[in-house]
Write a protein that holds these residues in place. Sequence first.
Motif, PDB file in Angstrom:
ATOM      1  N   GLU A 469      54.155  -6.144   2.903  1.00  0.00           N
ATOM      2  CA  GLU A 469      54.737  -7.477   2.127  1.00  0.00           C
ATOM      3  C   GLU A 469      53.999  -7.095   0.597  1.00  0.00           C
ATOM      4  O   GLU A 469      54.273  -7.134  -0.363  1.00  0.00           O
ATOM      5  CB  GLU A 469      54.345  -8.526   2.270  1.00  0.00           C
ATOM      6  CG  GLU A 469      55.521  -8.354   3.733  1.00  0.00           C
ATOM      7  CD  GLU A 469      55.671 -10.267   4.389  1.00  0.00           C
ATOM      8  OE1 GLU A 469      54.881 -10.746   3.600  1.00  0.00           O
ATOM      9  OE2 GLU A 469      56.436  -9.932   5.268  1.00  0.00           O
ATOM     10  N   ALA A 470      52.292  -6.773   1.258  1.00  0.00           N
ATOM     11  CA  ALA A 470      51.414  -6.333  -0.404  1.00  0.00           C
ATOM     12  C   ALA A 470      51.814  -5.304  -0.536  1.00  0.00           C
ATOM     13  O   ALA A 470      51.813  -5.468  -1.923  1.00  0.00           O
ATOM     14  CB  ALA A 470      50.299  -6.761   0.361  1.00  0.00           C
ATOM     15  N   LEU A 471      52.135  -4.268  -0.475  1.00  0.00           N
ATOM     16  CA  LEU A 471      52.455  -2.563  -0.993  1.00  0.00           C
ATOM     17  C   LEU A 471      53.551  -2.989  -1.671  1.00  0.00           C
ATOM     18  O   LEU A 471      53.711  -2.492  -3.201  1.00  0.00           O
ATOM     19  CB  LEU A 471      52.450  -1.792  -0.005  1.00  0.00           C
ATOM     20  CG  LEU A 471      52.130  -0.875  -1.004  1.00  0.00           C
ATOM     21  CD1 LEU A 471      50.885   0.218  -1.592  1.00  0.00           C
ATOM     22  CD2 LEU A 471      52.079   0.547   0.606  1.00  0.00           C
ATOM     23  N   VAL A 472      54.212  -3.469  -1.217  1.00  0.00           N
ATOM     24  CA  VAL A 472      56.197  -4.032  -2.114  1.00  0.00           C
ATOM     25  C   VAL A 472      55.293  -4.848  -3.446  1.00  0.00           C
ATOM     26  O   VAL A 472      55.860  -4.647  -4.428  1.00  0.00           O
ATOM     27  CB  VAL A 472      57.479  -4.210  -1.114  1.00  0.00           C
ATOM     28  CG1 VAL A 472      58.109  -4.451  -2.043  1.00  0.00           C
ATOM     29  CG2 VAL A 472      56.261  -3.586  -0.178  1.00  0.00           C
ATOM     30  N   GLU A 473      54.934  -5.680  -3.405  1.00  0.00           N
ATOM     31  CA  GLU A 473      54.681  -6.910  -4.007  1.00  0.00           C
ATOM     32  C   GLU A 473      53.374  -5.643  -5.380  1.00  0.00           C
ATOM     33  O   GLU A 473      53.719  -6.418  -6.554  1.00  0.00           O
ATOM     34  CB  GLU A 473      53.473  -7.761  -3.751  1.00  0.00           C
ATOM     35  CG  GLU A 473      54.781  -9.188  -2.898  1.00  0.00           C
ATOM     36  CD  GLU A 473      55.536  -9.485  -3.484  1.00  0.00           C
ATOM     37  OE1 GLU A 473      56.147  -9.817  -4.965  1.00  0.00           O
ATOM     38  OE2 GLU A 473      57.034  -9.840  -3.182  1.00  0.00           O
TER      39      GLU A 473
END
Length: 608
Positions: A469-473
């Motif tokens: 999730e953090a990487l996508v954001e």
Amino acid sequence: MPDLEHALDALTGRVSSLREARAAYPSDLAPTLDAALAELDTAVELLAEAREQLSRGPRRQSGKKDGSQRELKLLRQVFRAFPVPVIVLDGGGTVRRINPETSRLLGSPDGYLVGRSFPLLVDVSRRAAFRSHLTAVLSTGQPAAFETRLAHQGRTHLAQLAMARLTMPGEPQQMVAVVALPIEVQLPEPGDRRPEEADGTALLAAARRQDLLSRMAALLLDEEALRRPVALPRATRLLAAEWADWVVADVVRDGLPRRSIVMGPKNLPVNEVIRQVESSDPAGAQVVAQVLERGSGVVFEMVDDESLLGFCADGPVLTAMGAGSLLCVPIGGGDGVLTLVRTHDRQPFTLADLSVMQEVGLQLGMAVRAQNSFQSRSRAADALTASVVPRSLPNVPGYEAAAVYHPGSSVGAEFYDVFPLPGGWGFALGGAAGKGEEAASVSAMVRGGLRVLSVWEQDPDPVVRKVNEALVEQSTGLFVMAVAGFVKGRRIRMSSAGHHPAALVQPDGYVRFTAGGGVPLGIAAEAETCTEEITLGVGETMVLYSEGLISSRNDKGEPYGEERLADVLSRCAGQAPSAVVKAIEADRNTFSGGQVWDEIVVLALRGV
């Protein structure tokens, strides 16, 4: 007036004959010099007679004033047209008059030399003797002859100086007239010699300069010159060995030149002279400031100002060195200054030497900048590597662990980690799809996220999903293949996001692979992972590996692959993890001929 004009014409003819004799018999100058002194006495007598005529001029009738003026103009014209260099000095050696032939010889306009000290043009080793001869001529009135080198504006001549006392009208003190007879080597006519003999010396000198440039380039392009700060010491050692008695390198730091290296004569131990040269401040050196300001080199075929390189405890630095000739060039585009000094007993530097040293300075500047850039990038790469690879593996109770990491041809993006957790241990391995600093920074972020988030979770799968999730954001545009696992007792629970399956090696040599799989991180907001739990018994070994290992290729373009890996692992049954990773490393090296394009990571964990 007609008698004076006739006498001057005759004198001009005789002086011309003397010049021809000097050119024809350069090795036998004594008779020519004696005759030149006699002609100088004749010129003095003619000038004295003209002065007497002029001194009587005002007492004559006004109708004769025009004749006196004509005589004065004639005398001035004679001085200017005199076919040999003539310099008029006062008692202190200051230049009061020079004729055009002197300007031609020394390469400087008339007005530049007038008012300057003539002894500064004389070879340093003979200046004291010249001053003694000058004083003797003034005191006794007897002419004197003196042989020395004259240097000015990059020109050097070995010359015979004929000196005679001269009393000039309107001057309160007596003067000295100096006639300079250059001693030049006269080569035979081209038809009297073979071309190879005529050009042999020049060709040899050119070959030496070309050889210097080639050897300097080889030294500065060596890989070690990039990895370590050896470019400057290597260059100065080479120059000191063959081209100069002294080599001084000053490097600009914080806008000011700082003394960096001093190489003295080979037969001179590290003594007080070298220490004084090392401790002298280059910021106070006139020639260093000049080269830095202009961005171009200078050559002094004969040092006429010993303060050029500044001062040390014993006086001028060049005096302490025993300098006879000096050459100074910039290092790169203002990175520093390289100064070469030869002593009196060596051939002076020439304009050709200046040209080749300018090229050496450019090469050295590029090498120093490449070295600084390489080391800066190397430090950055080391920092990035440290952010994706642990310095050492911790002791995991009940297990033995070992790992191997090989960097690729550029900063890569593979990572691995082993870290403590509440009630157990965690591990992670993976890599971003890409190379360079951006990919490495993304891998470092993923590795840190997996380690930090694992503290609050009991299962690795939620950790992997949150990192996704953090990487996508972050919208990095890169995806990351990764596997994370929690070790609790003999149980190992893993979550894979597009990573290769782990290899399990049984004590009997049987090798099987876990499921692996899943979708790499950073592709979709909803992570698709593959979870699996295994039990690793005593004597069993789990091996995790990177894409760089499996995709290594041989000279036929064939990939290393998991089948070859399984063959190697089957031969390593029962061995310690350190032996297993070394065996894999050696086999891959043999397969690909030692070439490493992508990073290679292997992590082995064995139950004990």
